[in-house]
Design a protein around this motif. Structure first.
Motif, PDB file in Angstrom:
ATOM      1  N   UNK A 159       0.806  -1.214   0.000  1.00 39.21           N
ATOM      2  CA  UNK A 159       0.000   0.000   0.000  1.00 39.21           C
ATOM      3  C   UNK A 159       0.841   1.267   0.000  1.00 39.21           C
ATOM      4  N   UNK A 160       2.134   1.130   0.212  1.00 43.35           N
ATOM      5  CA  UNK A 160       3.025   2.300   0.191  1.00 43.35           C
ATOM      6  C   UNK A 160       3.438   2.593  -1.240  1.00 43.35           C
ATOM      7  N   UNK A 161       3.539   3.877  -1.551  1.00 43.71           N
ATOM      8  CA  UNK A 161       3.962   4.291  -2.884  1.00 43.71           C
ATOM      9  C   UNK A 161       5.448   4.612  -2.897  1.00 43.71           C
ATOM     10  N   UNK A 162       6.069   4.347  -4.024  1.00 46.75           N
ATOM     11  CA  UNK A 162       7.467   4.705  -4.234  1.00 46.75           C
ATOM     12  C   UNK A 162       7.599   5.311  -5.613  1.00 46.75           C
ATOM     13  N   UNK A 163       8.691   6.002  -5.824  1.00 49.73           N
ATOM     14  CA  UNK A 163       8.918   6.645  -7.119  1.00 49.73           C
ATOM     15  C   UNK A 163      10.115   6.015  -7.812  1.00 49.73           C
ATOM     16  N   UNK A 164      10.092   6.136  -9.119  1.00 53.67           N
ATOM     17  CA  UNK A 164      11.204   5.725  -9.955  1.00 53.67           C
ATOM     18  C   UNK A 164      11.135   6.560 -11.228  1.00 53.67           C
ATOM     19  N   UNK A 165      12.189   6.567 -11.983  1.00 53.27           N
ATOM     20  CA  UNK A 165      12.166   7.244 -13.284  1.00 53.27           C
ATOM     21  C   UNK A 165      11.207   6.509 -14.207  1.00 53.27           C
ATOM     22  N   UNK A 166      10.431   7.238 -14.974  1.00 53.86           N
ATOM     23  CA  UNK A 166       9.475   6.614 -15.868  1.00 53.86           C
ATOM     24  C   UNK A 166      10.162   5.676 -16.854  1.00 53.86           C
ATOM     25  N   UNK A 167      11.401   5.952 -17.206  1.00 57.49           N
ATOM     26  CA  UNK A 167      12.144   5.074 -18.114  1.00 57.49           C
ATOM     27  C   UNK A 167      12.392   3.690 -17.508  1.00 57.49           C
ATOM     28  N   UNK A 168      12.255   3.543 -16.193  1.00 58.08           N
ATOM     29  CA  UNK A 168      12.466   2.260 -15.520  1.00 58.08           C
ATOM     30  C   UNK A 168      11.208   1.417 -15.409  1.00 58.08           C
ATOM     31  N   UNK A 169      10.075   1.911 -15.854  1.00 57.87           N
ATOM     32  CA  UNK A 169       8.796   1.217 -15.672  1.00 57.87           C
ATOM     33  C   UNK A 169       8.480   0.349 -16.882  1.00 57.87           C
ATOM     34  N   UNK A 170       8.142  -0.918 -16.576  1.00 58.56           N
ATOM     35  CA  UNK A 170       7.756  -1.884 -17.611  1.00 58.56           C
ATOM     36  C   UNK A 170       6.478  -2.594 -17.163  1.00 58.56           C
ATOM     37  N   UNK A 171       5.664  -3.065 -18.092  1.00 55.51           N
ATOM     38  CA  UNK A 171       4.492  -3.858 -17.688  1.00 55.51           C
ATOM     39  C   UNK A 171       4.950  -5.112 -16.939  1.00 55.51           C
ATOM     40  N   UNK A 172       4.198  -5.507 -15.935  1.00 56.58           N
ATOM     41  CA  UNK A 172       4.560  -6.718 -15.158  1.00 56.58           C
ATOM     42  C   UNK A 172       3.965  -7.946 -15.815  1.00 56.58           C
TER      43      UNK A 172
END
Length: 69
Positions: free
Chosen positions: A56-69
């Motif tokens: 339930x906690x949110x974290x941040x990352x660079x959008x370039x690091x995000x991929x579909x799971x």
């Protein structure tokens, strides 16, 4: 842009994603274009992604690091 941030539309919003930098997974909650400038005369923009993990906690990352799971 006169604001210091703006929400951006993204095709993966509200979908399960993986942060490739940490390996953590969660739901993509927001993508923001954010002014991170120290000097207003020289603008520098970042695009963090906000991901809510299974705890339930949110974290941040660079959008370039995000991929579909």
């Amino acid at each position: 842009m006169t604001e210091h941030y703006a929400y951006l539309p993204h095709r993966l919003l509200r979908r399960r994603v993986r942060d490739i930098a940490s390996g953590a997974e969660g739901e993509l909650m927001a993508v923001i274009n954010e002014d991170v400038s120290a000097d207003p005369a020289r603008r520098h923009w970042a695009t963090p992604a906000y991901i809510r993990g299974s705890s339930g906690r949110e974290f941040t990352t660079a959008m370039d690091n995000v991929r579909p799971a």
